[in-house]
Write an enzyme that holds these catalytic residues in place. Sequence first.
Site, PDB file in Angstrom:
ATOM      1  N   LYS A   1      -9.362   2.681  -0.697  1.00 14.69           N
ATOM      2  CA  LYS A   1      -9.055   3.438  -1.919  1.00 14.69           C
ATOM      3  C   LYS A   1      -9.222   2.566  -3.168  1.00 14.69           C
ATOM      4  O   LYS A   1      -9.783   3.002  -4.171  1.00 14.69           O
ATOM      5  CB  LYS A   1      -7.621   3.995  -1.875  1.00 14.69           C
ATOM      6  CG  LYS A   1      -7.336   4.898  -0.681  1.00 14.69           C
ATOM      7  CD  LYS A   1      -5.950   5.525  -0.755  1.00 14.69           C
ATOM      8  CE  LYS A   1      -4.808   4.530  -0.758  1.00 14.69           C
ATOM      9  NZ  LYS A   1      -4.717   3.692   0.473  1.00 14.69           N
TER      10      LYS A   1
ATOM     11  N   ARG B   1       2.622   9.226  -3.084  1.00 12.16           N
ATOM     12  CA  ARG B   1       2.761   8.739  -1.702  1.00 12.16           C
ATOM     13  C   ARG B   1       3.665   9.652  -0.883  1.00 12.16           C
ATOM     14  O   ARG B   1       3.867   9.419   0.292  1.00 12.16           O
ATOM     15  CB  ARG B   1       3.428   7.370  -1.687  1.00 12.16           C
ATOM     16  CG  ARG B   1       2.588   6.134  -1.981  1.00 12.16           C
ATOM     17  CD  ARG B   1       1.665   5.719  -0.882  1.00 12.16           C
ATOM     18  NE  ARG B   1       1.672   4.335  -0.478  1.00 12.16           N
ATOM     19  CZ  ARG B   1       1.055   3.337  -1.090  1.00 12.16           C
ATOM     20  NH1 ARG B   1       0.418   3.523  -2.214  1.00 12.16           N
ATOM     21  NH2 ARG B   1       1.075   2.132  -0.570  1.00 12.16           N
TER      22      ARG B   1
ATOM     23  N   ARG C   1      -8.700  -8.762   5.339  1.00 12.68           N
ATOM     24  CA  ARG C   1      -8.829  -8.500   3.902  1.00 12.68           C
ATOM     25  C   ARG C   1      -8.326  -9.680   3.072  1.00 12.68           C
ATOM     26  O   ARG C   1      -7.263 -10.222   3.349  1.00 12.68           O
ATOM     27  CB  ARG C   1      -8.014  -7.240   3.557  1.00 12.68           C
ATOM     28  CG  ARG C   1      -7.983  -6.921   2.085  1.00 12.68           C
ATOM     29  CD  ARG C   1      -7.595  -5.492   1.848  1.00 12.68           C
ATOM     30  NE  ARG C   1      -6.154  -5.287   1.790  1.00 12.68           N
ATOM     31  CZ  ARG C   1      -5.598  -4.144   1.386  1.00 12.68           C
ATOM     32  NH1 ARG C   1      -6.364  -3.118   1.049  1.00 12.68           N
ATOM     33  NH2 ARG C   1      -4.293  -4.010   1.367  1.00 12.68           N
TER      34      ARG C   1
ATOM     35  N   ARG D   1      -2.727 -10.913   1.270  1.00 18.08           N
ATOM     36  CA  ARG D   1      -1.453 -10.319   0.848  1.00 18.08           C
ATOM     37  C   ARG D   1      -0.419 -10.484   1.951  1.00 18.08           C
ATOM     38  O   ARG D   1      -0.726 -10.262   3.121  1.00 18.08           O
ATOM     39  CB  ARG D   1      -1.658  -8.821   0.553  1.00 18.08           C
ATOM     40  CG  ARG D   1      -2.095  -8.553  -0.856  1.00 18.08           C
ATOM     41  CD  ARG D   1      -2.501  -7.113  -1.066  1.00 18.08           C
ATOM     42  NE  ARG D   1      -1.536  -6.120  -0.602  1.00 18.08           N
ATOM     43  CZ  ARG D   1      -1.686  -4.817  -0.774  1.00 18.08           C
ATOM     44  NH1 ARG D   1      -2.755  -4.350  -1.399  1.00 18.08           N
ATOM     45  NH2 ARG D   1      -0.790  -3.964  -0.322  1.00 18.08           N
TER      46      ARG D   1
ATOM     47  N   ARG E   1       3.664  -0.146   7.370  1.00 13.92           N
ATOM     48  CA  ARG E   1       2.985   0.611   6.306  1.00 13.92           C
ATOM     49  C   ARG E   1       2.237   1.813   6.879  1.00 13.92           C
ATOM     50  O   ARG E   1       2.222   2.892   6.277  1.00 13.92           O
ATOM     51  CB  ARG E   1       2.038  -0.312   5.535  1.00 13.92           C
ATOM     52  CG  ARG E   1       2.800  -1.323   4.683  1.00 13.92           C
ATOM     53  CD  ARG E   1       1.916  -2.467   4.232  1.00 13.92           C
ATOM     54  NE  ARG E   1       0.894  -2.048   3.310  1.00 13.92           N
ATOM     55  CZ  ARG E   1      -0.262  -2.704   3.122  1.00 13.92           C
ATOM     56  NH1 ARG E   1      -0.522  -3.784   3.810  1.00 13.92           N
ATOM     57  NH2 ARG E   1      -1.124  -2.264   2.248  1.00 13.92           N
TER      58      ARG E   1
HETATM   59  P1  AMP Z   1      -0.729  -0.541  -1.936  1.00 15.83           P
HETATM   60  O1  AMP Z   1      -1.341  -1.673  -2.680  1.00 15.83           O
HETATM   61  O2  AMP Z   1      -1.108   0.789  -2.478  1.00 15.83           O
HETATM   62  O3  AMP Z   1      -0.931  -0.655  -0.440  1.00 15.83           O
HETATM   63  O4  AMP Z   1       0.860  -0.659  -2.183  1.00 15.83           O
HETATM   64  C1  AMP Z   1       1.564  -1.810  -1.802  1.00 15.83           C
HETATM   65  C2  AMP Z   1       3.050  -1.489  -1.751  1.00 15.83           C
HETATM   66  O5  AMP Z   1       3.502  -1.082  -3.053  1.00 15.83           O
HETATM   67  C3  AMP Z   1       3.433  -0.347  -0.814  1.00 15.83           C
HETATM   68  O6  AMP Z   1       3.567  -0.770   0.527  1.00 15.83           O
HETATM   69  C4  AMP Z   1       4.761   0.092  -1.434  1.00 15.83           C
HETATM   70  O7  AMP Z   1       5.797  -0.818  -1.111  1.00 15.83           O
HETATM   71  C5  AMP Z   1       4.479  -0.063  -2.927  1.00 15.83           C
HETATM   72  N1  AMP Z   1       3.936   1.185  -3.514  1.00 15.83           N
HETATM   73  C6  AMP Z   1       2.686   1.370  -4.035  1.00 15.83           C
HETATM   74  N2  AMP Z   1       2.545   2.626  -4.485  1.00 15.83           N
HETATM   75  C7  AMP Z   1       3.718   3.262  -4.233  1.00 15.83           C
HETATM   76  C8  AMP Z   1       4.201   4.577  -4.464  1.00 15.83           C
HETATM   77  N3  AMP Z   1       3.431   5.537  -5.020  1.00 15.83           N
HETATM   78  N4  AMP Z   1       5.469   4.867  -4.078  1.00 15.83           N
HETATM   79  C9  AMP Z   1       6.268   3.938  -3.531  1.00 15.83           C
HETATM   80  N5  AMP Z   1       5.871   2.678  -3.275  1.00 15.83           N
HETATM   81  C10 AMP Z   1       4.609   2.327  -3.633  1.00 15.83           C
END
Ligand code: AMP
Length: 220
Positions: A13, A86, A125, A158, A169
Amino acid sequence: MRVVFLGPPGAGKGTQARILHERFGLEQISTGDILRRNCVDETELGGQAVGYMARGELVPDDLVIAMIERELRGLPTGFVMDGFPRNVAQAEALDALLGRRGWPLDGAILFSADRATLIARLASRWTNPRNGRTYNVLTNPPKVAGIDDEDGGELLQRDDDRADTVATRLDVYDAQTRPLIEYYRKTGKLVEVNALASVEAVAERIASAISAAPAPGTRW
Ligand code: AMP
């Protein structure tokens, strides 16, 4: 053009949101990147979010929705959201925020991929922590190992891409985010893409879905 990206972690994404930004000038709102910046900058929001993120859980809705509200202020009308909404509560909040501005969503792009591939992708990654750009050491390596092609800075893995957190996740995605597929399918705005295709093929599929869309303000 206002688009949200749905799909599990590791589906590409962020990479595709960056491509849409570069090709069409859409503002990229990546909630994971914004939250990680807040953690690095040790803001109040960062302090509230960091534990949830480290565990691979969702940051509470009130924090993330308030953050999106701030991001939408002063934004041009077009954007791509990667990582938000989410869950259904966040999708309803987004509808309300956009509804108040008279900005209907044009589409929700669903990135589909199987769990085993996602686990393998996340394990290989590497991320530029300064801007969120990602590489995959197997399928899309940087020119010099561990170094970003563009800014020449260090790439990192990460913390939440470690196997145990990845499993959480993906479980969180299945339990909380997957119901959004039905939510957006009912609106007629869902477009599914095969996230296992090449970066270029996925980008083409998204571009054609988007250019098939009528003028902003009308439905696909
Ligand atoms: P991502 O980079 O999108 O995988 O997000 C990394 C982490 O940020 C996730 O595992 C959540 O802990 C937090 N996070 C990102 N977007 C959201 C969201 N819309 N709602 C809640 N937590 C979020």
